[in-house]
Design a protein around this motif. Sequence first.
Motif, PDB file in Angstrom:
ATOM      1  N   LYS A  60       9.309   0.612 -19.218  1.00  0.00           N
ATOM      2  CA  LYS A  60       9.880   0.872 -17.892  1.00  0.00           C
ATOM      3  C   LYS A  60       9.277   2.132 -17.276  1.00  0.00           C
ATOM      4  CE  LYS A  60      14.196  -1.489 -18.879  1.00  0.00           C
ATOM      5  NZ  LYS A  60      15.636  -1.367 -19.116  1.00  0.00           N
ATOM      6  N   ILE A  61       9.053   3.163 -18.097  1.00  0.00           N
ATOM      7  CA  ILE A  61       8.443   4.400 -17.591  1.00  0.00           C
ATOM      8  C   ILE A  61       7.008   4.134 -17.144  1.00  0.00           C
ATOM      9  CG2 ILE A  61       7.626   6.696 -18.276  1.00  0.00           C
ATOM     10  CD1 ILE A  61      10.187   6.866 -20.031  1.00  0.00           C
ATOM     11  N   VAL A  62       6.261   3.393 -17.951  1.00  0.00           N
ATOM     12  CA  VAL A  62       4.886   3.029 -17.584  1.00  0.00           C
ATOM     13  C   VAL A  62       4.891   2.223 -16.295  1.00  0.00           C
ATOM     14  CG1 VAL A  62       2.882   1.649 -18.276  1.00  0.00           C
ATOM     15  CG2 VAL A  62       3.983   3.166 -19.928  1.00  0.00           C
ATOM     16  N   ASP A  63       5.852   1.325 -16.151  1.00  0.00           N
ATOM     17  CA  ASP A  63       5.955   0.511 -14.939  1.00  0.00           C
ATOM     18  C   ASP A  63       6.264   1.367 -13.716  1.00  0.00           C
ATOM     19  OD1 ASP A  63       5.856  -2.007 -13.656  1.00  0.00           O
ATOM     20  OD2 ASP A  63       8.049  -2.074 -13.622  1.00  0.00           O
ATOM     21  N   ILE A  64       7.130   2.352 -13.865  1.00  0.00           N
ATOM     22  CA  ILE A  64       7.454   3.255 -12.753  1.00  0.00           C
ATOM     23  C   ILE A  64       6.202   3.996 -12.298  1.00  0.00           C
ATOM     24  CG2 ILE A  64       8.681   5.378 -12.159  1.00  0.00           C
ATOM     25  CD1 ILE A  64      10.980   4.315 -13.956  1.00  0.00           C
ATOM     26  N   ILE A  65       5.429   4.511 -13.261  1.00  0.00           N
ATOM     27  CA  ILE A  65       4.187   5.212 -12.931  1.00  0.00           C
ATOM     28  C   ILE A  65       3.208   4.258 -12.256  1.00  0.00           C
ATOM     29  CG2 ILE A  65       2.183   6.388 -13.933  1.00  0.00           C
ATOM     30  CD1 ILE A  65       4.178   7.466 -16.089  1.00  0.00           C
ATOM     31  N   PHE A  66       3.097   3.038 -12.778  1.00  0.00           N
ATOM     32  CA  PHE A  66       2.209   2.029 -12.209  1.00  0.00           C
ATOM     33  C   PHE A  66       2.595   1.711 -10.763  1.00  0.00           C
ATOM     34  CE2 PHE A  66       1.378  -2.530 -11.477  1.00  0.00           C
ATOM     35  CZ  PHE A  66       0.001  -2.496 -11.530  1.00  0.00           C
ATOM     36  N   ILE A  67       3.860   1.554 -10.506  1.00  0.00           N
ATOM     37  CA  ILE A  67       4.331   1.251  -9.152  1.00  0.00           C
ATOM     38  C   ILE A  67       3.992   2.402  -8.203  1.00  0.00           C
ATOM     39  CG2 ILE A  67       6.395   0.953  -7.719  1.00  0.00           C
ATOM     40  CD1 ILE A  67       7.619  -0.575 -10.123  1.00  0.00           C
ATOM     41  N   TYR A  68       4.233   3.633  -8.628  1.00  0.00           N
ATOM     42  CA  TYR A  68       3.961   4.797  -7.785  1.00  0.00           C
ATOM     43  C   TYR A  68       2.475   4.895  -7.451  1.00  0.00           C
ATOM     44  CZ  TYR A  68       3.656   9.565  -6.154  1.00  0.00           C
ATOM     45  OH  TYR A  68       3.385  10.670  -5.405  1.00  0.00           O
ATOM     46  N   ILE A  69       1.620   4.813  -8.470  1.00  0.00           N
ATOM     47  CA  ILE A  69       0.175   4.920  -8.246  1.00  0.00           C
ATOM     48  C   ILE A  69      -0.335   3.740  -7.434  1.00  0.00           C
ATOM     49  CG2 ILE A  69      -2.070   4.895  -9.414  1.00  0.00           C
ATOM     50  CD1 ILE A  69      -0.729   6.540 -11.659  1.00  0.00           C
ATOM     51  N   GLY A  70       0.113   2.541  -7.751  1.00  0.00           N
ATOM     52  CA  GLY A  70      -0.335   1.350  -7.027  1.00  0.00           C
ATOM     53  C   GLY A  70       0.085   1.362  -5.568  1.00  0.00           C
ATOM     54  N   SER A  71       1.316   1.761  -5.297  1.00  0.00           N
ATOM     55  CA  SER A  71       1.785   1.832  -3.907  1.00  0.00           C
ATOM     56  C   SER A  71       1.010   2.888  -3.129  1.00  0.00           C
ATOM     57  CB  SER A  71       3.279   2.160  -3.866  1.00  0.00           C
ATOM     58  OG  SER A  71       4.010   1.152  -4.503  1.00  0.00           O
ATOM     59  N   SER A  72       0.729   4.008  -3.778  1.00  0.00           N
ATOM     60  CA  SER A  72      -0.060   5.058  -3.122  1.00  0.00           C
ATOM     61  C   SER A  72      -1.461   4.556  -2.802  1.00  0.00           C
ATOM     62  CB  SER A  72      -0.152   6.291  -4.021  1.00  0.00           C
ATOM     63  OG  SER A  72       1.122   6.800  -4.285  1.00  0.00           O
ATOM     64  N   PHE A  73      -2.060   3.837  -3.736  1.00  0.00           N
ATOM     65  CA  PHE A  73      -3.398   3.295  -3.535  1.00  0.00           C
ATOM     66  C   PHE A  73      -3.431   2.314  -2.364  1.00  0.00           C
ATOM     67  CE2 PHE A  73      -6.767   0.190  -4.602  1.00  0.00           C
ATOM     68  CZ  PHE A  73      -7.855   1.049  -4.576  1.00  0.00           C
ATOM     69  N   ILE A  74      -2.453   1.439  -2.284  1.00  0.00           N
ATOM     70  CA  ILE A  74      -2.387   0.481  -1.177  1.00  0.00           C
ATOM     71  C   ILE A  74      -2.183   1.221   0.144  1.00  0.00           C
ATOM     72  CG2 ILE A  74      -0.994  -1.372  -0.160  1.00  0.00           C
ATOM     73  CD1 ILE A  74      -0.641  -2.448  -3.021  1.00  0.00           C
ATOM     74  N   GLY A  75      -1.343   2.253   0.145  1.00  0.00           N
ATOM     75  CA  GLY A  75      -1.135   3.053   1.350  1.00  0.00           C
ATOM     76  C   GLY A  75      -2.413   3.743   1.807  1.00  0.00           C
ATOM     77  N   LEU A  76      -3.182   4.261   0.861  1.00  0.00           N
ATOM     78  CA  LEU A  76      -4.453   4.893   1.204  1.00  0.00           C
ATOM     79  C   LEU A  76      -5.443   3.888   1.789  1.00  0.00           C
ATOM     80  CD1 LEU A  76      -4.940   7.294  -1.823  1.00  0.00           C
ATOM     81  CD2 LEU A  76      -4.603   7.938   0.558  1.00  0.00           C
ATOM     82  N   LEU A  77      -5.487   2.698   1.222  1.00  0.00           N
ATOM     83  CA  LEU A  77      -6.382   1.666   1.749  1.00  0.00           C
ATOM     84  C   LEU A  77      -6.018   1.282   3.177  1.00  0.00           C
ATOM     85  CD1 LEU A  77      -6.860  -0.739  -1.290  1.00  0.00           C
ATOM     86  CD2 LEU A  77      -8.568   0.722  -0.234  1.00  0.00           C
ATOM     87  N   VAL A  78      -4.741   1.061   3.419  1.00  0.00           N
ATOM     88  CA  VAL A  78      -4.296   0.690   4.764  1.00  0.00           C
ATOM     89  C   VAL A  78      -4.543   1.842   5.737  1.00  0.00           C
ATOM     90  CG1 VAL A  78      -2.264   0.114   6.161  1.00  0.00           C
ATOM     91  CG2 VAL A  78      -2.618  -1.006   3.960  1.00  0.00           C
ATOM     92  N   GLY A  79      -4.240   3.070   5.319  1.00  0.00           N
ATOM     93  CA  GLY A  79      -4.470   4.233   6.172  1.00  0.00           C
ATOM     94  C   GLY A  79      -5.938   4.426   6.506  1.00  0.00           C
ATOM     95  N   SER A  80      -6.805   4.231   5.525  1.00  0.00           N
ATOM     96  CA  SER A  80      -8.249   4.359   5.761  1.00  0.00           C
ATOM     97  C   SER A  80      -8.734   3.301   6.734  1.00  0.00           C
ATOM     98  CB  SER A  80      -9.013   4.240   4.447  1.00  0.00           C
ATOM     99  OG  SER A  80      -8.690   5.287   3.592  1.00  0.00           O
ATOM    100  N   PHE A  81      -8.240   2.083   6.567  1.00  0.00           N
ATOM    101  CA  PHE A  81      -8.628   1.002   7.473  1.00  0.00           C
ATOM    102  C   PHE A  81      -8.201   1.311   8.902  1.00  0.00           C
ATOM    103  CE2 PHE A  81      -7.553  -2.990   9.631  1.00  0.00           C
ATOM    104  CZ  PHE A  81      -8.815  -3.581   9.658  1.00  0.00           C
ATOM    105  N   LEU A  82      -6.966   1.774   9.081  1.00  0.00           N
ATOM    106  CA  LEU A  82      -6.474   2.088  10.423  1.00  0.00           C
ATOM    107  C   LEU A  82      -7.227   3.268  11.028  1.00  0.00           C
ATOM    108  CD1 LEU A  82      -2.630   1.644   9.937  1.00  0.00           C
ATOM    109  CD2 LEU A  82      -4.202   0.128  11.149  1.00  0.00           C
TER     110      LEU A  82
END
Length: 94
Positions: free
Chosen positions: A33-55
């Motif tokens: 569960k802890i690994v999953d929490i870290i994965f969710i945080y990093i993955g969501s940040s990565f997707i946000g950066l991709l969308v922000g860069s595109f915009l």
Amino acid sequence: REEWSQIDCVYFAMITLTTVGFGDLTPTSDLDKIVDIIFIYIGSSFIGLLVGSFLANSMDENSRKSEQVHLAEACVYCKERDLKVEAKMKNISA
């Protein structure tokens, strides 16, 4: 330790990052569960950066085109010869 196949791991990652969360695969131990929490945080940040860069890139492209039109309209040489903005744009991009 979870005993998931590789395809289950990829499926879980996609379901988690896209926030669908079907619930058919879930981590059971606290460490998982802890690994999953870290994965969710990093993955969501990565997707946000991709969308922000595109915009930001699309906004920069619009600004660049607007500046080219502005320069073409302010061109003394072009005003003297009464050229249209479209023709000026072709000369700028060449």
